[in-house]
Design an enzyme around this catalytic site. Sequence first.
Site, PDB file in Angstrom:
ATOM      1  N   ARG A   1       0.836  -1.221   0.000  1.00 38.18           N
ATOM      2  CA  ARG A   1       0.000   0.000   0.000  1.00 38.18           C
ATOM      3  C   ARG A   1       0.865   1.264   0.000  1.00 38.18           C
ATOM      4  O   ARG A   1       0.681   2.161  -0.826  1.00 38.18           O
ATOM      5  CB  ARG A   1      -0.910   0.015   1.240  1.00 38.18           C
ATOM      6  CG  ARG A   1      -2.099  -0.913   1.164  1.00 38.18           C
ATOM      7  CD  ARG A   1      -2.835  -0.925   2.497  1.00 38.18           C
ATOM      8  NE  ARG A   1      -1.986  -1.519   3.520  1.00 38.18           N
ATOM      9  CZ  ARG A   1      -2.119  -2.765   3.994  1.00 38.18           C
ATOM     10  NH1 ARG A   1      -3.100  -3.519   3.570  1.00 38.18           N
ATOM     11  NH2 ARG A   1      -1.294  -3.236   4.901  1.00 38.18           N
ATOM     12  N   ILE A   2       1.813   1.340   0.932  1.00 38.54           N
ATOM     13  CA  ILE A   2       2.624   2.559   1.052  1.00 38.54           C
ATOM     14  C   ILE A   2       3.590   2.674  -0.128  1.00 38.54           C
ATOM     15  O   ILE A   2       3.753   3.750  -0.710  1.00 38.54           O
ATOM     16  CB  ILE A   2       3.369   2.591   2.405  1.00 38.54           C
ATOM     17  CG1 ILE A   2       2.356   2.691   3.546  1.00 38.54           C
ATOM     18  CG2 ILE A   2       4.358   3.757   2.464  1.00 38.54           C
ATOM     19  CD1 ILE A   2       2.946   2.530   4.946  1.00 38.54           C
TER      20      ILE A   2
ATOM     21  N   ARG B   1      10.775   0.293   8.723  1.00 38.00           N
ATOM     22  CA  ARG B   1      11.168  -0.005  10.096  1.00 38.00           C
ATOM     23  C   ARG B   1      12.686  -0.065  10.134  1.00 38.00           C
ATOM     24  O   ARG B   1      13.322  -0.525   9.173  1.00 38.00           O
ATOM     25  CB  ARG B   1      10.594  -1.349  10.570  1.00 38.00           C
ATOM     26  CG  ARG B   1       9.136  -1.302  10.988  1.00 38.00           C
ATOM     27  CD  ARG B   1       8.912  -0.559  12.312  1.00 38.00           C
ATOM     28  NE  ARG B   1       7.517  -0.536  12.710  1.00 38.00           N
ATOM     29  CZ  ARG B   1       6.620   0.404  12.386  1.00 38.00           C
ATOM     30  NH1 ARG B   1       6.989   1.425  11.642  1.00 38.00           N
ATOM     31  NH2 ARG B   1       5.383   0.346  12.836  1.00 38.00           N
TER      32      ARG B   1
ATOM     33  N   GLU C   1      15.394   2.579  18.165  1.00 39.91           N
ATOM     34  CA  GLU C   1      14.686   3.812  18.539  1.00 39.91           C
ATOM     35  C   GLU C   1      14.458   3.879  20.035  1.00 39.91           C
ATOM     36  O   GLU C   1      14.127   2.856  20.636  1.00 39.91           O
ATOM     37  CB  GLU C   1      13.326   3.878  17.816  1.00 39.91           C
ATOM     38  CG  GLU C   1      13.495   4.109  16.342  1.00 39.91           C
ATOM     39  CD  GLU C   1      12.172   4.169  15.579  1.00 39.91           C
ATOM     40  OE1 GLU C   1      11.136   4.475  16.195  1.00 39.91           O
ATOM     41  OE2 GLU C   1      12.207   3.925  14.377  1.00 39.91           O
TER      42      GLU C   1
ATOM     43  N   HIS D   1      10.563   9.507  13.541  1.00 46.98           N
ATOM     44  CA  HIS D   1       9.437   8.601  13.271  1.00 46.98           C
ATOM     45  C   HIS D   1       8.118   9.380  13.133  1.00 46.98           C
ATOM     46  O   HIS D   1       7.172   9.177  13.904  1.00 46.98           O
ATOM     47  CB  HIS D   1       9.335   7.529  14.372  1.00 46.98           C
ATOM     48  CG  HIS D   1       8.653   6.273  13.908  1.00 46.98           C
ATOM     49  ND1 HIS D   1       9.038   5.019  14.310  1.00 46.98           N
ATOM     50  CD2 HIS D   1       7.601   6.085  13.078  1.00 46.98           C
ATOM     51  CE1 HIS D   1       8.245   4.112  13.748  1.00 46.98           C
ATOM     52  NE2 HIS D   1       7.367   4.746  12.988  1.00 46.98           N
TER      53      HIS D   1
ATOM     54  N   GLY E   1       6.145   9.397  10.417  1.00 46.35           N
ATOM     55  CA  GLY E   1       5.316   8.862   9.328  1.00 46.35           C
ATOM     56  C   GLY E   1       3.831   9.186   9.401  1.00 46.35           C
ATOM     57  O   GLY E   1       3.249   9.672   8.436  1.00 46.35           O
TER      58      GLY E   1
HETATM   59  P1  NAP Z   1       1.601  -3.756   2.997  1.00 39.63           P
HETATM   60  O1  NAP Z   1       0.559  -3.141   2.131  1.00 39.63           O
HETATM   61  O2  NAP Z   1       1.307  -5.014   3.704  1.00 39.63           O
HETATM   62  O3  NAP Z   1       2.908  -3.925   2.099  1.00 39.63           O
HETATM   63  C1  NAP Z   1       4.017  -4.625   2.555  1.00 39.63           C
HETATM   64  C2  NAP Z   1       4.963  -4.893   1.399  1.00 39.63           C
HETATM   65  O4  NAP Z   1       6.131  -5.537   1.911  1.00 39.63           O
HETATM   66  C3  NAP Z   1       4.395  -5.810   0.334  1.00 39.63           C
HETATM   67  O5  NAP Z   1       4.886  -5.377  -0.896  1.00 39.63           O
HETATM   68  C4  NAP Z   1       4.939  -7.168   0.714  1.00 39.63           C
HETATM   69  O6  NAP Z   1       5.170  -8.036  -0.378  1.00 39.63           O
HETATM   70  C5  NAP Z   1       6.272  -6.811   1.309  1.00 39.63           C
HETATM   71  N1  NAP Z   1       6.670  -7.789   2.306  1.00 39.63           N
HETATM   72  C6  NAP Z   1       5.945  -8.203   3.377  1.00 39.63           C
HETATM   73  N2  NAP Z   1       6.640  -9.121   4.058  1.00 39.63           N
HETATM   74  C7  NAP Z   1       7.793  -9.321   3.389  1.00 39.63           C
HETATM   75  C8  NAP Z   1       8.902 -10.172   3.584  1.00 39.63           C
HETATM   76  N3  NAP Z   1       8.952 -10.995   4.634  1.00 39.63           N
HETATM   77  N4  NAP Z   1       9.934 -10.117   2.698  1.00 39.63           N
HETATM   78  C9  NAP Z   1       9.875  -9.280   1.630  1.00 39.63           C
HETATM   79  N5  NAP Z   1       8.832  -8.448   1.396  1.00 39.63           N
HETATM   80  C10 NAP Z   1       7.818  -8.483   2.265  1.00 39.63           C
HETATM   81  O7  NAP Z   1       2.058  -2.741   4.138  1.00 39.63           O
HETATM   82  P2  NAP Z   1       2.001  -1.139   4.127  1.00 39.63           P
HETATM   83  O8  NAP Z   1       0.683  -0.667   4.633  1.00 39.63           O
HETATM   84  O9  NAP Z   1       2.498  -0.647   2.827  1.00 39.63           O
HETATM   85  O10 NAP Z   1       3.072  -0.825   5.286  1.00 39.63           O
HETATM   86  C11 NAP Z   1       4.429  -1.217   5.133  1.00 39.63           C
HETATM   87  C12 NAP Z   1       5.202  -0.955   6.413  1.00 39.63           C
HETATM   88  O11 NAP Z   1       5.459   0.427   6.556  1.00 39.63           O
HETATM   89  C13 NAP Z   1       4.480  -1.308   7.719  1.00 39.63           C
HETATM   90  O12 NAP Z   1       4.570  -2.692   8.008  1.00 39.63           O
HETATM   91  C14 NAP Z   1       5.185  -0.451   8.737  1.00 39.63           C
HETATM   92  O13 NAP Z   1       6.221  -1.147   9.387  1.00 39.63           O
HETATM   93  C15 NAP Z   1       5.771   0.691   7.911  1.00 39.63           C
HETATM   94  N6  NAP Z   1       5.167   1.983   8.308  1.00 39.63           N
HETATM   95  C16 NAP Z   1       5.958   2.965   8.815  1.00 39.63           C
HETATM   96  C17 NAP Z   1       5.391   4.168   9.210  1.00 39.63           C
HETATM   97  C18 NAP Z   1       6.205   5.280   9.790  1.00 39.63           C
HETATM   98  O14 NAP Z   1       5.700   5.970  10.685  1.00 39.63           O
HETATM   99  N7  NAP Z   1       7.401   5.532   9.328  1.00 39.63           N
HETATM  100  C19 NAP Z   1       4.010   4.368   9.082  1.00 39.63           C
HETATM  101  C20 NAP Z   1       3.240   3.350   8.554  1.00 39.63           C
HETATM  102  C21 NAP Z   1       3.817   2.142   8.179  1.00 39.63           C
HETATM  103  P3  NAP Z   1       4.055  -9.052  -0.910  1.00 39.63           P
HETATM  104  O15 NAP Z   1       3.238  -8.269  -1.901  1.00 39.63           O
HETATM  105  O16 NAP Z   1       4.835 -10.150  -1.556  1.00 39.63           O
HETATM  106  O17 NAP Z   1       3.263  -9.504   0.284  1.00 39.63           O
END
Ligand code: NAP
Length: 318
Positions: free
Chosen positions: A157-158, A237, A266, A284, A286
Site C-alpha cells: 500500500r505505502i 522499520r 529507537e 518517526h 510517518g
Molecule cells: P503492505 O501493504 O502489507 O505492504 C508490505 C509490502 O512488503 C508488500 O509489498 C509485501 O510483499 C512486502 N513484504 C511483506 N513481508 C515481506 C517479507 N517478509 N519479505 C519481503 N517483502 C515483504 O504494508 P504497508 O501498509 O504498505 O506498510 C508497510 C510498512 O510500513 C508497515 O509494516 C510499517 O512497518 C511501515 N510503516 C511505517 C510508518 C512510519 O511511521 N514511518 C508508518 C506506517 C507504516 P508481498 O506483496 O509479496 O506480500
Amino acid sequence: MKRILLTRPLPDRVIAAARDLFDVEMREDNTPLKMGQMRGALALYDGILPTLGDMFSATVFEEAENSRCRILANFGVGYNHIDAAAARAVGINVTNTPGAVTDATADIAMMLILMSARRAGEGERLLRSGKWSGWTPTQMLGLHVTGKTVGIIGMGRIGQAIARRCHFGFGMQVVYYNRSSKPVEFDAQQLPTLEAVAEKADFVVVAVPGGAETRHLIGPKLFAAMPSTAHFINIARGDVVDEAALVAALAAGHIAGAGLDVYEQEPIVPAALRAMEHVTLLPHLGTAALEVREAMGLMAVENLRAFFAGEIPPNLVN
Ligand code: NAP
C-alpha cells in the site's frame, strides 16, 4: 461491559469512541509497557489497544493460554513488536490499522526524498547558525528530483502510494522489487532482485514491514549496487536496514545521502548518523498528523467492537 486497556494517551476522539463501547482504562504514561505490565494486562483486560514499542514477544504469551485478554488491537499498520504467531497459539487475536496510514507515510517519504536531494536539513542548519552569506549560483547544489528514477523496495500500500506520487507528481520512472508478482495500474517496472533496483535508482525507498523475516534485508550488497549519486530513504522499520552498513556506505561516499524516519534502536540514533550533514533524520513522523492518528485509533476501536460483537475483526492479521 468489556474492559479495555489503551496503553498510551490517544487523541480525544479515539478515547471517546472507545468509552462509548467499553469500560476503558488509559495509561497516562507514554513509555512502552514492561514485561510485567504486559503479562498483568493480559490477565486483567478483555482487550488491549497497544502500539509501537509495546514488545509483546513470545515470552509474554507463555502463560497466556487462559488469560482474560482475547485481542490485541494494535494502533498502527506495523505490528512487528507483537509476536502474532505466539499470540495465535494461545488464542489471542491481533489486528492492525492498514490504509489509515498510507498517504501520510507516503507523504513523509516524498519529504525525505526532497529534503535529502535538495539538502534541506543542511541548508536550514546553515541559516540557523547565522553563517549563511547569501545566494550564489553555486551555493549548496543538490540533486534535481523531477524526472529521476525511484526504486521502491516493497510495493505494498505505502510503496504504491509513494510510486504514484513520484510518477504522477514528479514525472519519475518507477522500478521496484516485490517478493511476489505485483502488477500496478501505472507505468512501473518490477525487477527480479533488490540489487537490480538499486543499480537503476536515483532514490531507493524501503517500504516493507519490519520483523524477523525482513531483518537486515538491506545491507552492504544493496548499498554497493547503488550509484554514488543516489539517495537512500527508509520510512519502513529500522530493523530492515543494517544501520552500520548504511553508516559505512555514507561515510565512504558510496551513496550520496540518506533520509530516515526509523532506526534500529529507537529512540537511539547512532552518533555517526547525527554527525553527517548529508543525512536527514526525522523522529518517526510517518503518521504524525492528528486526523491520521484519529483514523488509526478509530480503526483499532472498530476492530475491538467487531470482535466483541462476535464478528471477524476487519483487520485481523493472525
Ligand atoms: P503492505 O501493504 O502489507 O505492504 C508490505 C509490502 O512488503 C508488500 O509489498 C509485501 O510483499 C512486502 N513484504 C511483506 N513481508 C515481506 C517479507 N517478509 N519479505 C519481503 N517483502 C515483504 O504494508 P504497508 O501498509 O504498505 O506498510 C508497510 C510498512 O510500513 C508497515 O509494516 C510499517 O512497518 C511501515 N510503516 C511505517 C510508518 C512510519 O511511521 N514511518 C508508518 C506506517 C507504516 P508481498 O506483496 O509479496 O506480500
